[in-house]
Design a protein around this motif. Structure first.
Motif, mmCIF file in Angstrom:
data_model
loop_
_atom_site.group_PDB
_atom_site.id
_atom_site.type_symbol
_atom_site.label_atom_id
_atom_site.label_comp_id
_atom_site.label_asym_id
_atom_site.label_seq_id
_atom_site.Cartn_x
_atom_site.Cartn_y
_atom_site.Cartn_z
ATOM 1 N N UNK A 1 0.812 -1.227 0.000
ATOM 2 C CA UNK A 1 0.000 0.000 0.000
ATOM 3 C C UNK A 1 0.839 1.269 0.000
ATOM 4 N N UNK A 2 1.970 1.224 0.713
ATOM 5 C CA UNK A 2 2.770 2.453 0.845
ATOM 6 C C UNK A 2 3.841 2.549 -0.232
ATOM 7 N N UNK A 3 3.625 1.800 -1.320
ATOM 8 C CA UNK A 3 4.593 1.802 -2.416
ATOM 9 C C UNK A 3 5.975 1.285 -1.996
ATOM 10 N N UNK A 4 6.030 0.507 -0.931
ATOM 11 C CA UNK A 4 7.323 -0.102 -0.537
ATOM 12 C C UNK A 4 7.409 -1.476 -1.186
ATOM 13 N N UNK A 5 8.652 -1.848 -1.579
ATOM 14 C CA UNK A 5 8.823 -3.134 -2.269
ATOM 15 C C UNK A 5 8.756 -4.253 -1.243
ATOM 16 N N UNK A 6 8.053 -5.355 -1.596
ATOM 17 C CA UNK A 6 8.016 -6.497 -0.677
ATOM 18 C C UNK A 6 8.636 -7.692 -1.400
ATOM 19 N N UNK A 7 8.878 -8.763 -0.624
ATOM 20 C CA UNK A 7 9.621 -9.899 -1.182
ATOM 21 C C UNK A 7 8.850 -10.634 -2.268
ATOM 22 N N UNK A 8 7.556 -10.719 -2.073
ATOM 23 C CA UNK A 8 6.734 -11.533 -2.958
ATOM 24 C C UNK A 8 6.949 -11.134 -4.417
ATOM 25 N N UNK A 9 7.133 -12.129 -5.289
ATOM 26 C CA UNK A 9 7.350 -11.771 -6.697
ATOM 27 C C UNK A 9 6.330 -12.477 -7.586
ATOM 28 N N UNK A 10 6.220 -11.974 -8.814
ATOM 29 C CA UNK A 10 5.167 -12.438 -9.725
ATOM 30 C C UNK A 10 5.797 -12.765 -11.063
ATOM 31 N N UNK A 11 5.240 -13.775 -11.725
ATOM 32 C CA UNK A 11 5.721 -14.112 -13.055
ATOM 33 C C UNK A 11 4.536 -14.015 -14.001
ATOM 34 N N UNK A 12 4.667 -13.210 -15.061
ATOM 35 C CA UNK A 12 3.522 -12.963 -15.913
ATOM 36 C C UNK A 12 3.980 -12.794 -17.359
ATOM 37 N N UNK A 13 3.075 -13.196 -18.297
ATOM 38 C CA UNK A 13 3.366 -13.087 -19.728
ATOM 39 C C UNK A 13 2.303 -12.185 -20.338
ATOM 40 N N UNK A 14 2.721 -11.220 -21.146
ATOM 41 C CA UNK A 14 1.734 -10.327 -21.748
ATOM 42 C C UNK A 14 1.882 -10.369 -23.252
ATOM 43 N N UNK A 15 0.731 -10.481 -23.989
ATOM 44 C CA UNK A 15 0.803 -10.507 -25.448
ATOM 45 C C UNK A 15 -0.215 -9.498 -25.987
ATOM 46 N N UNK A 16 0.156 -8.799 -27.048
ATOM 47 C CA UNK A 16 -0.734 -7.805 -27.633
ATOM 48 C C UNK A 16 -0.891 -8.109 -29.108
ATOM 49 N N UNK A 17 -2.126 -8.359 -29.560
ATOM 50 C CA UNK A 17 -2.374 -8.584 -30.990
ATOM 51 C C UNK A 17 -2.943 -7.292 -31.554
ATOM 52 N N UNK A 18 -2.152 -6.598 -32.341
ATOM 53 C CA UNK A 18 -2.662 -5.341 -32.887
ATOM 54 C C UNK A 18 -3.165 -5.586 -34.273
ATOM 55 N N UNK A 19 -4.215 -4.872 -34.634
ATOM 56 C CA UNK A 19 -4.586 -4.866 -36.049
ATOM 57 C C UNK A 19 -3.593 -3.917 -36.687
ATOM 58 N N UNK A 20 -3.650 -3.774 -37.992
ATOM 59 C CA UNK A 20 -2.610 -2.972 -38.621
ATOM 60 C C UNK A 20 -2.851 -1.486 -38.398
ATOM 61 N N UNK A 21 -2.945 -1.134 -37.173
ATOM 62 C CA UNK A 21 -3.057 0.283 -36.867
ATOM 63 C C UNK A 21 -4.396 0.892 -37.217
ATOM 64 N N UNK A 22 -5.307 0.088 -37.825
ATOM 65 C CA UNK A 22 -6.598 0.679 -38.133
ATOM 66 C C UNK A 22 -7.603 0.166 -37.131
ATOM 67 N N UNK A 23 -8.722 0.824 -37.141
ATOM 68 C CA UNK A 23 -9.757 0.393 -36.209
ATOM 69 C C UNK A 23 -10.737 -0.417 -36.999
ATOM 70 N N UNK A 24 -10.800 -1.709 -36.742
ATOM 71 C CA UNK A 24 -11.737 -2.505 -37.524
ATOM 72 C C UNK A 24 -12.673 -3.218 -36.591
ATOM 73 N N UNK A 25 -13.555 -3.992 -37.195
ATOM 74 C CA UNK A 25 -14.403 -4.789 -36.320
ATOM 75 C C UNK A 25 -13.778 -6.154 -36.217
#
Length: 1996
Positions: A103-127
């Protein structure tokens, strides 16, 4: 396009526990599954996916929070991981392992492992494709149960999931739900349906609640007396609503009283009818009457209820007649009649009186009518007073057809009709089951079910039908129709449609909708039958989250205002009138359920995408209970936008033109065709959470400052805007009209000039508005989705508005100065009609709800009707709050909002709303205050079309607010002393300030200016000038302990001065105005104040007008109200008359002994002298004191005057006993007469201020004399000509006419009537009761005249306003015609229009019967002595608990006189002016005085039953001081209308004993007697009143007989005394028959006859005529109380406000120091006279032949005749049998003897008999005198057959025909004119009468004729010449000469035995045989018992 997050593991966790993770992106969160009992590592391995509509920006954040999960408490956070997505956007993929922060923005020991993927369209807005939306199937499987999503908006915070509440949602789908923005107050259209003034009192509100009936609550009444709010017409702000608390669902007391008088024409032969009366589920029965088709009951039933008005008015009253019911069998239903309670309540006076209910058989609709029941029905709510028409001898012959029990306008011939309610389907149902069970099921079976099993139930007219149950379906499809059969038009106003959830234990309602039949039909000439739909109706109720015990379940039942959208139902309704002659018709009225043909989806309208936008400009006044947690506001419409508990499961919009709209995915592209417009529209339905800041001790606010959060929601609905547009146009017209009318009322109230001009303007506006509606309403109707109701309603609205426009135009021309008030009333009716028309029965878009949420809990809400915020390009069609800033006060939901909880504001919002089609979206920000920049949700491409998520204001203005708080009056008593310590708290934006506390007063004068500095208002300066925010003022009571109590609230708008304006008139300085203070719905006083908002210019505060005036040093740094604003004062003197104190109750258990009165007004005051011993003499010894005070010139601003009574205890201590505030001094102001006016001495009447100069003015003799002629029978109304005579004019009214001439004239006037003029009745025959009954007839005549006159006046009005008479209903026309005919008859021979002629009445002296209390007729006898109630104690919070009565602790008697000083000189110079009495000249002394009080109690009517049998045994109890008389031994058994006829003498001494209580108690054999009701009479005011209420002045003076003069003083003495007291010149008698008083001359007879018939001359007659016209004497005249009987309501303290019956009585008082009065009048009830009726049945003829001969087959009958007097069926008498009549002729020569007791005055027979074996004593019944004759066919073995009957009313029956030939059926049915005779006049009548019976078709047919002779003798005559019964001695009749065939016994001797034995002893023989059999069985039993027992015992 999507963002995918794969959460792998979290390591290094501490301890052991259940873990859960929450992943958030773009404010949209998913939860992981719960990992149970993990140690230091949690392996989640879950994937989350967000389909995104716009490209992800590199600066956006992903947030993952990890919690320790708890089922019970909120989850505890372990740590948070945040990451910027820059790298992900660039590379498309990233794997991270990192530590968490706490809560106080202090670092704690607990750590996390996560994978993030982003599928972009070719820069256009489509359906994207559906697959993408739903996620890959591989994911779906495993995620189904793991991802429990929660809130979707930035607002979802930790712990937001309720423990144990799981919902199954797939990742990437959202719960897009919405509560309907509902009617936080029923909307404008329902507002103000009333003709009451703008400011309503409490009871008006309750009545209103009822009148509004359709669940509207009266808080919808807008209040223009909040003048400040209505004056500046606003364009950017809409008016706030002042009333807070909903009263709709609150239970109240109701009483339904029903009198069943009699029944007629019942269908059936020889029945024993019982009437059953049902109200709701309560049933009561009358007694059974034997063998009659027209039973007389006169039984009274009362039903008490304590329920809310809605429930009450839907209850059904059912009156049914049952034939031969007894203990063992329920009897057969003859016919029934039903009507709902609401219909009765809507009648004038809330009652039907003496009306005939038509019975019909619900099981056989082709049968026609089954008879009539005559009854009275009344419904009383608390505080309603019902005028009961006087219960007197009702002799008028009943015209059944003209008096049917039906409301106005309902035709007498109602037809049977079928009501088809088609139920198609429902949507958006909430879940009605815990998900726990579903989880278990799912775990085993793996299927996921909807948690609701809905069915629809419809209630109508006491019947209910239900559809089938659709198992587990949130979108059930039924396609069924429920068919009701009922008479049309039905007498039940509402149909209740309810969706219910079927459950094994108990079914509960999901939502309820009421269909008001009046709104979906029209009964005019061009009207239409009820029709509806197919259309959707929205249902509202409790919040959607399911809990086992829902505290708001009542809301789902339709009680109170729904706080959330529950579901919508598609239904239609149609009515078909049945042709009952059709043989194929099923004749039963059972409810049927059938399949219905489905309708196409598009029939309810084309699906359109709607867009709702809202901006929160301010959130303040947040209750401090909610101040500690962050707060968010959620806006929902339908289920859209509801994140917490909206959807059972998310759904796609079906975009194929399915037309069915539903919840939509949250993060999604807007419809394809809009793709180019830029990004996908993400709905945001709640404001971000924010912590409130403190405003002051009670309230918090949210610090929005210049950033105003916004919300927007997309939703799909059928496009039915036209309906709402039309309603809006009518609403606009109505709002304008209402505002105008309130202005006019305000102008009249404050006496401003020219109210008529304003009213003309209002009418002009109205007619323009109406014609504008005609041009707008009929356009662009898309034909396909218009229902029949749409078309018909449009037609009828256009017709109505067209005629209204024309009428308004016509009325405008007629508005004149003197007609303003009458016309105002008429225009009020227009308003009601407009509101009624504007209410659209077919819903379309659901209402918008705004909820305040704290900690994910719903706290308080507001509901805004969607039509109020609907956009249209046409200004009139747009909703009144669309694109405007609306001030909303949030309130607690449901029952929590009742009482004091509902008075505190939960939060005040300034909210801007806009709702419209998505394609019209471009100008949705147009109405916001200017000067802002939009803040968009995301940066990136093409976002122009995105709505902002917040507005940032760049323009702000600085202001100073000055609140000038002058004073308040009539505040609420909040302390136990009955006073308060009030202070006011003023809120403006986010600041608040208080005035000082003033102790112990209800009328504080604060005289204080509050200055608010540094106010920052956002927006353009010019807009703020026209639309400043509103100011809220709350009044509190300061308590030494605990927090201050809320006493009321009001709103104001300040007058704004911009920096560039001058501070000068006309706007500045502002005027003080009165603001009405409200506490809940009740008014709680007024505030006198002014408010100005001053802009601080560039030069700072230096430019502001200086705050001049001293700072009040002794009160601390308090600035008084500046000079230009405070009122201008003048010097006034207030004189106080101190008379005495009465009925003081104990204070703190100690008796009051030495009281004193303190009077205070505007800071000055005076104290009375001390009463040294209150017990001995409660009067003051110094009568008049005065003080001077400065009061405002403007009388409307006068402060109240406070009266306080204190008790002086030992050691100088004072205790407050009670207080009273005189809120308006107006009626006590004395204005000196203007001597210049020519005849001032007649015109001046003091303002009821004591004896204020009643002797003013020199008594000069004008030239003219006014001669008033009096005849002995004074006309009932006083001569109208008299009133207008002026003191100096001359008028001589015609001189006396002798009796004989008058008689001749009378005869001439009456014309040729058949009967000879009735003779003058014999004096000896007359008694007091003759006088009483004659007077009652007169009273009734007068009432009829008044009604007729009223009808006339109304007709005139109607023709005036061009309202063609054609719109009257047929029945009304007939009625009017009838009335007119009557009037014509009456007007012939009406000399001066003053006498009420009618029946040829014998000349009997009359008295005056008042249908109410005497006080109400004579202004409470407060002509100079006023009574002020002293109050103490808090006012109860609950309206039911504490009435004003309970707070009264005593009464102060005295008076006030207020006048400007100095007075003109000549007043004090008059003769006999006593300076010590000041203005109160000539008051009597207030020393104790002994009086003989004589109370005459005549009778009681309609008593409330006190015993189980529905009757009471009443007796009288009288209390006066220490005297307590209980007349217990003379109780009257089993009577609810007892005649007491007793007088009681009591000696009393005023002032100690002045309150007389007359009570009626119910006598009980065991236990204490119960109080039925009591009435209290203040004798002292009567005794001292100028109206001379001691002993009523009789109509004529006579010295003997029934009309003997009661007063010990003769008229001449009374006249002399009055002249002396009033300093009037006179009386001057002479010549005989004349007397002169002042300048009036009265004439009259001059002779009197004593008991011996000697005539003597006397002046008494003329003196009496002067007294009876005393009000015409100039200056001192006032009407004197005539000889009278008053009718007083009986009240019972346990049932406050509801009458328990009425008591007729009068009171005479005689001072003991005068000559003693004579013996009391004898008013004991008349004893019935004993009579004997001898009926000889000679012959019968043409009797129908019933039997077929066994051998020859010829028809014959064995005739006998049976007769009895009504009510004495057990004494019925039969003739012998005339056997074997072949021609229908029978010969009897048989005599019946019927002795009976008869009351001639009431025309009733009196019977006394015990009701049952268990009765203690006999009950007396009064029934009409009717003789019944029947013919029967004797049968030997079967029951005898009934052939026919006739019933003769002995007072008026058709004269018999001379021969059998002339005797026809029509004689009995009344179809031919037959002379009617009365046996009591004719004494002997002989002739032939027809006997009738009904055939199969229910029609009468002639079944025989009887020749009979009736002979009536009094008991004495009967004793002198006795006769024998049958053919016995004495005076036997000869044997009839019967033909031989009658008895051929020698041919078959068996037959004769059969006759001799069987017919006579048949039953006896059967009984003997049965008894023998029984005895035999018993003997056998006893014989075998011992042996059997031995066997049993030995076990053999």
């Amino acid at each position: 396009m999507a963002l995918i997050v794969h959460l792998k593991t979290i390591t290094e966790l501490k301890g052991k526990g259940d873990r859960i993770a929450k992943v958030t992106f773009r404010g949209h969160s998913f939860y992981s599954r719960v990992l149970e009992n993990c140690e230091d590592e949690a392996e989640f391995d879950e994937t989350f996916r967000w389909p995104v509509g716009s490209n992800v920006d590199g600066n956006e954040m992903l947030e993952i929070q990890v919690f320790n999960y708890s089922k019970v408490f909120s989850n505890k956070i372990i740590g948070t991981f945040r990451m910027v997505l820059q790298q992900v956007v660039e590379e498309g993929y990233l794997e991270v392992t990192d530590t968490l922060i706490d809560d106080n923005n202090a670092i704690i020991k607990t750590s996390i492992c996560v994978e993030v993927r982003y599928q972009a369209a070719d820069g256009t807005v489509g359906s994207w494709n559906d697959g993408e939306f739903l996620g890959d199937d591989s994911l779906q499987g495993e995620e189904k149960d793991s991802q429990e999503t929660d809130g979707l908006l930035p607002g979802s915070h930790r712990g937001s999931r309720q423990p144990g509440e799981k919902s199954f949602r797939r990742a990437g789908r959202s719960v897009f739900s919405a509560m309907k923005l509902g009617k936080s107050r029923p909307h404008k259209e329902e507002q103000q349906r009333q003709d009451e003034p703008a400011v309503l009192e409490m009871e008006d509100l309750d009545r209103l609640a009822i009148r509004l009936g359709d669940g509207l609550d009266p808080d919808s009444i807008s209040l223009a007396s909040v003048t400040a709010l209505t004056t500046n017409v606003s364009n950017k702000r809409s008016k706030p609503d002042i009333k807070m608390e909903p009263s709709a669902g609150r239970p109240m007391d109701f009483q339904v009283s029903i009198t069943v008088i009699e029944a007629r024409q019942l269908v059936g032969l020889n029945m024993d009818p019982v009437v059953c009366v049902e109200v709701g589920d309560d049933k009561k029965y009358t007694s059974m009457k034997e063998s009659t088709n027209c039973p007389y009951y006169n039984e009274y039933f009362v039903f008490d209820f304590h329920v809310s008005p809605d429930v009450m008015f839907d209850k059904i009253i059912r009156i049914s007649v049952i034939h031969s019911k007894n203990l063992l069998r329920s009897g057969t239903l003859v016919g029934s009649f039903k009507m709902d309670v609401g219909t009765v309540y809507l009648q004038p006076e809330h009652q039907f009186h003496h009306k005939w209910a038509i019975l019909s058989d619900p099981d056989d609709i082709s049968a026609g009518l089954k008879g009539y029941v005559k009854c009275d029905i009344a419904v009383v709510g608390k505080g309603d007073n019902i005028k009961t028409p006087h219960k007197a001898n009702e002799t008028e012959e009943d015209d059944i057809e003209g008096n049917l029990l039906l409301p106005e306008g309902v035709p007498a011939e109602r037809q049977w009709a079928r009501f088809y309610v088609k139920i198609y389907r429902a949507e958006g149902l909430p879940r009605m089951n815990t998900s726990l069970m579903a989880n278990v099921k799912k775990a085993f079976i793996g299927e996921n079910k909807d948690l609701v099993d809905p069915y629809v139930q419809v209630f109508f007219a006491g019947q209910k039908g239900k559809t089938s149950v659709q198992k587990s379906s949130y979108e059930p499809l039924w396609n069924e129709q429920i068919v009701f059969t009922d008479l049309f038009p039905p007498l039940c106003k509402r149909m209740k449609v309810q969706i219910r959830d079927s459950d094994k234990v108990n079914d509960v309602a999901i939502g309820t909708h009421f269909i008001d039949l009046r709104k979906i039909s029209n009964d005019g000439d061009k009207g239409f039958l009820p029709t509806l739909g197919p259309a959707w109706v929205n249902m509202y109720g409790s919040t959607r989250n399911y809990t086992l015990l829902d505290e708001h379940q009542d809301l789902n039942e339709g009680l109170g205002e729904g706080v959330s959208f529950r579901a919508r139902l598609m239904l239609s309704l149609a009515v078909e009138i049945l042709d009952t002659s059709n043989p194929e018709l099923t004749s039963s009225t059972e409810v049927q359920v059938e399949q219905a043909t489905p309708v196409s989806d598009s029939c309810t309208g084309k699906m359109e995408e709607f867009f709702l936008f809202g901006a929160f400009l301010e959130a303040s006044m947040i209750d401090r209970k909610n101040g500690d947690k962050p707060i968010t506001f959620e806006v929902t419409i339908g289920n859209y936008g509801n994140q917490v508990d909206g959807m059972s499961r998310p759904q796609r919009p079906r975009k194929k033109e399915s037309g069915d709209e539903e919840e939509v995915d949250l993060i999604q592209n807007s419809s394809d065709d809009e793709g180019d417009e830029g990004g996908d529209l993400v709905s945001v339905s709640s404001s971000p959470p924010m912590r409130p800041q403190i405003t002051d001790r009670n309230y918090f606010h949210l610090p929005y400052l210049d950033r105003k959060p916004c919300i927007y929601i997309k939703s799909w609905w059928q496009d039915q805007r036209r309906r709402l547009y039309n309603a809006n146009i009518m609403d606009h017209i109505a709002d304008k009209l209402e505002e105008g009318l309130n202005d006019v009322q305000e102008m009249i109230k404050t006496e401003k000039s020219y109210p008529e001009r304003r009213l003309r303007g209002v009418l002009e506006e109205l007619s323009c508005g109406c014609f504008r509606f005609l041009s707008l309403a009929d356009k662009d109707q898309s034909q396909s989705s218009r229902t029949r109701l749409d078309r018909e309603r449009l037609k009828s609205c256009m017709r109505e508005l067209e005629s209204m426009g024309q009428q308004a135009k016509a009325l405008r021309a007629q508005v004149k100065r003197h007609t303003v008030r009458d016309k105002l009333k008429l225009v009020q009716n227009f308003l009601q009609k407009l509101r009624f028309l504007a209410d659209e029965p077919q819903h379309s878009i659901p209402d918008v709800f705004i909820w305040m949420m704290s900690n994910n809990k719903r706290i308080a809400y507001a509901r805004v009707p969607s039509k109020d915020v609907l956009f249209s390009i046409v200004e009139e069609e747009a909703g009144k709050d669309c694109a405007k800033v609306k001030t909303l006060f949030l309130k607690l939901p449901g029952k929590r909002g009742f009482g004091s909880a509902g008075w505190t504001v939960q939060a005040k919002l300034e909210l801007y709303l806009w709702l419209g089609l998505n394609k019209q979206r471009k100008d949705f920000l147009c109405g916001l205050p200017c000067g802002f920049e939009e803040v968009k949700a995301a940066q990136g491409l093409g976002l122009q079309s995105f709505p902002p998520i917040s507005l940032c204001y760049t323009k702000k203005q600085a202001f100073q607010l000055r609140a000038h708080m002058y004073q308040a009056r009539s505040l609420f008593a909040a302390d136990s002393s009955g006073l308060s310590d009030p202070f006011a708290r003023v809120f403006f934006i986010t600041q608040s300030q208080c005035t000082e506390v003033l102790n112990e007063t209800l009328c504080p004068t604060w005289d204080q200016m509050l200055v608010f500095d540094n106010l920052e208002l956002y927006g353009e300066a010019h807009e703020l000038r026209d639309d400043p925010p509103i100011i809220v003022i709350e009044i509190y009571d300061q308590d030494t302990m605990g927090k201050a109590d809320f006493m009321g609230r009001t709103f104001a708008k300040p007058v704004v001065k911009m920096a560039d304006e001058d501070y000068c008139p006309p706007r500045f300085p502002p005027q003080l105005e009165y603001y009405q203070i409200y506490r809940g719905n009740a008014t709680a006083g007024d505030l006198l104040a002014a408010f100005e908002l001053l802009q601080i210019g560039p030069a700072g505060k230096a430019d502001l007008p200086p705050i001049n005036g001293p700072v009040d040093t002794d009160r601390g740094p308090i600035m008084p109200v500046p000079l230009g604003i405070r009122p201008v004062l003048s010097k006034y003197r207030i004189e106080v008359l101190f008379w005495g104190l009465r009925d003081l109750k104990r204070v703190n258990l100690a008796q009051v002994d030495r009281p004193r009165v303190d009077i205070e007004c505007a800071g000055r005051g005076v104290q009375s002298s001390l009463i040294h011993n209150y017990k001995k003499n409660p009067n003051f010894n110094t009568l008049v004191k005065w003080f001077e005070v400065d009061l405002p010139e403007n009388e409307l601003l006068h402060p109240p005057l406070n009266i306080r009574v204190v008790d002086c205890r030992a050691f100088g201590r004072y205790t407050l006993v009670g207080s009273h505030a005189v809120s308006s001094l107006r009626r006590f102001i004395y204005r000196p007469p203007d001597r210049s006016s020519p005849n001032w001495n007649t015109t001046v009447r003091p303002c009821r201020g004591g004896r204020v100069l009643f002797n003013g003015g020199p008594c000069y003799h004008p030239t003219g004399e006014i001669v008033i002629n009096m005849e002995p029978e004074v006309p009932v109304k006083k001569l109208e000509t008299m009133v207008k005579l002026d003191a100096s004019s001359e008028a001589v009214v015609k001189v006396d006419v002798t009796e004989e001439e008058k008689d001749k004239k009378k005869k001439k006037k009456k014309g040729t009537s058949e009967e000879p003029e009735e003779e003058e009745p014999d004096e000896s025959m007359l008694d007091w009761w003759s006088k009483y009954f004659a007077s009652i007839d007169t009273m009734k005549e007068q009432l009829k005249h008044q009604e007729a006159a009223a009808v006339d006046a109304e007709d005139k009005e109607e023709t005036d306003t061009e309202g063609p008479k054609g719109n009257m209903k047929g029945k009304e026309k007939a009625k009017v015609a009838k009335e007119e005919k009557k009037k014509k008859v009456q007007n012939q021979g009406q000399g001066q229009g003053s006498e009420v002629p009618e029946k040829k009445k014998p000349k009997i002296d009359e008295l005056k019967v008042y249908p109410k209390e005497l006080e109400s007729e004579f202004d409470n006898f407060e002509d100079w002595l006023h009574t002020f109630n002293l109050l103490r104690g808090k006012i109860g919070d609950d309206e039911d608990s504490s009435t004003e009565e309970e707070r009264i602790v005593g009464r102060f008697k005295g008076s006030l006189c207020v006048y400007k000083v100095p007075l003109p000189e000549d007043i004090s110079r008059e003769a006999g002016y006593d300076p010590t009495y000041g203005m109160f000249q000539g008051i009597p002394s207030n020393d104790p005085i002994n009086v003989l009080v004589r109370v005459y109690v005549v009778r009681a009517t309609d008593l409330h039953p006190a015993d189980i049998n529905g009757k009471a045994d009443p007796y009288i109890a009288i209390r006066l001081g220490k005297t307590d008389i209980r007349d217990k031994e003379n109780y009257i058994s089993k009577q609810l209308n007892p005649v007491f006829g007793k007088s009681f003498d009591i000696e009393a001494s005023f002032p100690m004993e002045s309150m007389l209580t007359v009570a009626v108690y119910d006598w009980d054999l065991v236990g204490t007697d119960d109080l039925i009701g009591e009435t209290k009479i203040d004798l002292e005011n009567r005794y001292y009143s100028k109206h001379r209420a001691t002993c009523g002045i009789a109509q004529t003076y006579s010295v003997h007989g029934y009309n003997i003069w009661r007063d010990p003083m003769k008229p001449t003495q009374i006249l002399s005394q009055l002249c002396k007291e009033g300093k009037v010149d006179g009386p001057h008698f002479g010549p005989p028959g004349r007397v002169k008083v002042a300048n009036r001359v009265f004439t009259g007879p001059s002779e009197i006859e004593d008991e011996n018939g000697q005539r003597k001359t006397t002046d008494e007659h003329v003196a009496l005529s002067a007294l009876r016209h005393w009000e015409d004497i100039p200056r001192v005249g006032c009407p004197l109380v005539p000889e009278h009987v008053e009718t007083r309501p009986l009240l019972n303290p346990d049932k406050p406000g509801i009458e328990q019956g009425r008591l007729e009585l009068w009171v005479d008082m005689f001072p003991m120091d005068m000559p003693a009065p004579g013996t009391p009048l004898d008013i004991s009830p008349r004893k019935p006279k004993k009579y004997e009726l001898r009926v000889i049945v000679w012959n019968t003829d043409e009797v129908v032949l019933e039997d077929d001969d066994f051998f020859t087959g010829e028809k014959s009958s064995d005739i006998f005749v049976r007769g009895w007097l009504k009510g004495q069926q057990e004494d019925k008498q039969d003739t012998d049998v005339h056997y074997h009549s072949l021609t229908g002729e029978g010969n009897f020569n048989w005599r019946y003897l019927f002795p009976f007791d008869y009351l001639a005055a009431e025309e009733k027979i009196v019977i006394s008999k015990k009701e049952s074996m268990f009765s203690w004593d006999e009950t007396e019944y009064k029934i009409p005198a009717r003789l019944t004759l029947q013919i029967w066919d004797a049968d030997h073995f079967s029951a005898d057959d009934f052939l026919g009957a006739i019933e003769l009313d002995l007072n008026r029956f058709p004269r018999g025909a001379k021969t059998a030939k002339q005797c026809s059926m029509e004689m009995a049915t009344g179809e031919v004119e037959v002379p009617l005779v009365s046996i009591f006049k004719q004494k002997r009548v002989k002739g032939w009468w027809p006997l009738l019976a009904r055939n199969e078709n229910d029609e009468f047919e002639l079944t025989g004729k009887v020749e009979a002779e009736l002979h009536l003798l009094t008991a004495e005559e009967a004793e002198k010449n006795p006769v024998g019964l049958a053919r016995n001695e004495p005076d036997p009749l000869e044997k009839p000469n019967r033909p031989d065939t009658a008895f051929v016994w020698f041919l078959n001797p068996l037959k004769s035995i059969k006759y001799l034995i069987c017919t006579r002893y048949k039953w006896l023989i059967i009984k003997i045989v049965l008894a023998l059999l029984g005895l035999l069985m018993l003997a056998l039993f006893l014989y075998s018992l011992p042996g059997y027992m031995v066997k049993k015992l030995l076990g053999a």
